[in-house]
Design an enzyme around this catalytic site. Structure first.
Site, PDB file in Angstrom:
ATOM      1  N   HIS A 172      -5.663  -7.040  -3.423  1.00  0.00           N
ATOM      2  CA  HIS A 172      -6.562  -6.995  -2.192  1.00  0.00           C
ATOM      3  C   HIS A 172      -6.457  -8.587  -1.624  1.00  0.00           C
ATOM      4  O   HIS A 172      -7.123  -8.825  -0.711  1.00  0.00           O
ATOM      5  CB  HIS A 172      -7.931  -6.691  -2.419  1.00  0.00           C
ATOM      6  CG  HIS A 172      -7.892  -5.171  -2.630  1.00  0.00           C
ATOM      7  ND1 HIS A 172      -8.955  -4.541  -2.992  1.00  0.00           N
ATOM      8  CD2 HIS A 172      -7.330  -4.090  -1.753  1.00  0.00           C
ATOM      9  CE1 HIS A 172      -8.720  -3.070  -2.917  1.00  0.00           C
ATOM     10  NE2 HIS A 172      -7.813  -2.908  -2.190  1.00  0.00           N
ATOM     11  N   ASP A 228     -14.967  -3.244  -5.071  1.00  0.00           N
ATOM     12  CA  ASP A 228     -14.797  -4.779  -5.309  1.00  0.00           C
ATOM     13  C   ASP A 228     -15.787  -5.289  -6.126  1.00  0.00           C
ATOM     14  O   ASP A 228     -15.662  -6.021  -7.049  1.00  0.00           O
ATOM     15  CB  ASP A 228     -14.634  -5.513  -4.040  1.00  0.00           C
ATOM     16  CG  ASP A 228     -13.252  -5.071  -3.034  1.00  0.00           C
ATOM     17  OD1 ASP A 228     -12.287  -4.800  -3.869  1.00  0.00           O
ATOM     18  OD2 ASP A 228     -13.511  -4.889  -2.116  1.00  0.00           O
ATOM     19  N   TRP A 268      -9.995  -9.688   2.887  1.00  0.00           N
ATOM     20  CA  TRP A 268     -10.698  -9.859   1.590  1.00  0.00           C
ATOM     21  C   TRP A 268     -10.710 -11.376   1.072  1.00  0.00           C
ATOM     22  O   TRP A 268     -11.748 -11.698   0.685  1.00  0.00           O
ATOM     23  CB  TRP A 268     -10.334  -9.149   0.433  1.00  0.00           C
ATOM     24  CG  TRP A 268     -10.671  -7.763   0.401  1.00  0.00           C
ATOM     25  CD1 TRP A 268     -11.419  -7.437  -0.376  1.00  0.00           C
ATOM     26  CD2 TRP A 268      -9.766  -6.658   0.786  1.00  0.00           C
ATOM     27  NE1 TRP A 268     -11.538  -5.830  -0.324  1.00  0.00           N
ATOM     28  CE2 TRP A 268     -10.404  -5.504   0.559  1.00  0.00           C
ATOM     29  CE3 TRP A 268      -8.525  -6.554   1.818  1.00  0.00           C
ATOM     30  CZ2 TRP A 268      -9.990  -4.194   1.123  1.00  0.00           C
ATOM     31  CZ3 TRP A 268      -8.033  -5.293   2.223  1.00  0.00           C
ATOM     32  CH2 TRP A 268      -8.870  -4.107   1.748  1.00  0.00           C
ATOM     33  N   HIS A 271       0.630   4.025  -3.023  1.00  0.00           N
ATOM     34  CA  HIS A 271       0.089   5.363  -2.585  1.00  0.00           C
ATOM     35  C   HIS A 271       1.045   6.392  -2.821  1.00  0.00           C
ATOM     36  O   HIS A 271       0.686   7.619  -3.069  1.00  0.00           O
ATOM     37  CB  HIS A 271      -0.447   5.339  -1.073  1.00  0.00           C
ATOM     38  CG  HIS A 271      -1.757   4.735  -0.636  1.00  0.00           C
ATOM     39  ND1 HIS A 271      -2.734   5.239  -0.035  1.00  0.00           N
ATOM     40  CD2 HIS A 271      -2.440   3.695  -1.495  1.00  0.00           C
ATOM     41  CE1 HIS A 271      -3.718   4.517   0.252  1.00  0.00           C
ATOM     42  NE2 HIS A 271      -3.544   3.439  -0.921  1.00  0.00           N
ATOM     43  N   ARG A 325       0.788  -1.121  -0.039  1.00  0.00           N
ATOM     44  CA  ARG A 325      -0.207   0.119  -0.065  1.00  0.00           C
ATOM     45  C   ARG A 325       0.876   1.138  -0.056  1.00  0.00           C
ATOM     46  O   ARG A 325       0.534   2.287  -0.532  1.00  0.00           O
ATOM     47  CB  ARG A 325      -0.981  -0.030   1.248  1.00  0.00           C
ATOM     48  CG  ARG A 325      -1.992   1.189   1.383  1.00  0.00           C
ATOM     49  CD  ARG A 325      -2.954   0.842   2.435  1.00  0.00           C
ATOM     50  NE  ARG A 325      -3.642   1.884   2.797  1.00  0.00           N
ATOM     51  CZ  ARG A 325      -3.567   2.633   4.050  1.00  0.00           C
ATOM     52  NH1 ARG A 325      -2.659   1.778   4.984  1.00  0.00           N
ATOM     53  NH2 ARG A 325      -4.234   3.612   4.517  1.00  0.00           N
TER      54      ARG A 325
END
Length: 420
Positions: free
Chosen positions: A239, A300, A271, A110, A106
């Protein structure tokens, strides 16, 4: 990306150079760093090709009273390849002990995901430039919790001063994918860091997890980065790693039977069942939606509702090899968005002697109708085609004058032979 929100110079005269000791050289490099307006790219000097290359970066990222330094990284300074390799090994050890794969993925996403293809100037265009190390950007809503990722990587940054933050973030992200069982990412390095917090992008460039129109929102954000529907779906497959924590993102359960015991800090909603294993189970679980303990965000679910997204999501749910191939390509593309490389073409740290070498053309290799062109040769042909003005979406412009001359020539030859 936001749907990952909840987852855990002055040139010295020769005489001066000769008289300067090693220690005074370091002090001089530091004195240069105190004035950003006078800082030059020392590497470009014929007199000082490498003396000060990494001196200033040794000061970057140090912590004082628990806060990260906002000292600027030197401009025009690429990361050191050997230090990058060593840093990768340290990241692998960090992953083994802290299970921080999701949050490192992540972090890299980002930092790169603020890119705007409609802005040409660097660093205003955003992208993978290390700006996420500054507090002003860490406080953006989509970056909640990423300060923890920065704290994990800071000791590695301190140890390897010859590595930029921009490279370290992307190195950590790709390594986390690979160490979790994912595909090898074809990464390149040499990203230059932004100088200070005033160069951070404005808030709002990263996607939300629950927008009113998920498909339109995903396209608005990812198209702005220059990505397409296939890449949106492939990247969503990451994910398969991680959990969403409601105290950070507002999404997910406080804990489930899959997260209550960790590993790492317990809690959150994942997830997938095996949320530290990179595979295609995300697509299978999102499609079935049979387990209430598994998270399904609006962004999703739309992957199997939107007709264009669904084409790829269905394919990835049944074919992990295809997913891995498309994901590796999309991840590498994302990691390069907006970056300024030094050297401009970047460099690889993988021990592959043929890396970056053009394929030698051997006519016999391509003389049979059933033999497929290699990827390298396809890229070479495409580069030459685009160099002539063609694109995958548009044929080469027709030269009507040349066509007329050819027709006249052919007719003249035919007339000559028929006349005889």
């Amino acid at each position: 990306m936001a749907s990952l929100t909840g987852a855990t110079s002055h040139l010295l005269p020769p005489a001066t150079i000769a008289a300067t000791s090693a220690s005074s050289t370091a002090r001089l490099a530091i004195s240069f760093s105190s004035s950003s307006s006078s800082l030059k790219c020392i590497r470009s000097s014929p007199l000082l090709p490498h003396i000060f290359r990494y001196q200033k970066r040794a000061l970057i990222g140090t912590m004082s009273s628990g806060r990260f330094s906002t000292l600027a990284s030197p401009k025009c300074a690429a990361s050191d390849p050997d230090q990058l390799k060593s840093a990768r090994e340290d990241i692998k050890e960090l992953l083994k002990t802290t299970f921080c794969h999701p949050i490192l993925v992540r972090l890299g996403w980002h930092d790169a995901g603020t890119y705007n293809k409609n802005i040409e100037d660097w660093p205003q265009r955003g992208g993978a430039n290390g700006s996420l190390r500054f507090e002003v950007e860490l406080k953006h809503g989509a970056n909640a919790g990423l300060v923890n990722a920065l704290k994990l990587l800071q000791p590695i940054k301190d140890k390897y001063a010859g590595v930029t933050y921009a490279d370290l973030f992307q190195l950590a992200s790709a390594t986390a994918i690979e160490e979790a069982g994912g595909p090898k990412i074809p990464m390149k390095y040499g990203r230059v860091d932004v100088s200070g917090p005033e160069e951070c992008p404005e808030e709002g460039r990263l996607p939300d997890a629950g927008p009113p129109s998920p498909s339109s929102h995903l396209r608005d954000v990812f198209y702005r980065m220059g990505l397409n529907d296939k890449e949106i779906v492939a990247l969503s497959g990451a994910h398969t790693l991680g959990r969403s924590r409601p105290e950070r993102s507002g999404w997910g359960k406080p804990e489930t039977r899959y997260t209550k015991d960790g590993p790492g800090s317990p809690g959150g909603q994942s997830w997938t069942v095996q949320w530290l294993k990179f595979d295609n189970s995300y697509f299978k679980d999102i499609k079935e939606q049979r387990d209430e303990d598994l998270l399904v965000l609006p962004t999703d679910a739309v992957l199997f509702e939107d007709s264009s997204f669904k084409e790829y999501a269905e394919k990835y749910a049944v074919n992990q090899d295809v997913f891995f191939e498309d994901y590796a390509e999309a991840h590498a593309k994302l990691s390069n968005l907006g970056a300024k490389f030094d050297p401009p073409e970047g460099f690889s740290i993988d021990n592959n002697p043929t890396q970056g070498q053009p394929e030698k053309f051997v006519a016999a290799k391509y003389s049979t109708g059933k033999r497929e062109l290699s990827d390298a040769m396809k890229q070479k042909i495409r580069a030459e085609y685009e160099g002539l003005g063609g694109t995958p979406d548009k044929p080469l412009p027709t030269n009507y004058f040349l066509n007329i001359i050819i027709v006249i020539g052919v007719l003249a030859i035919l007339t000559f032979f028929l006349g005889n």
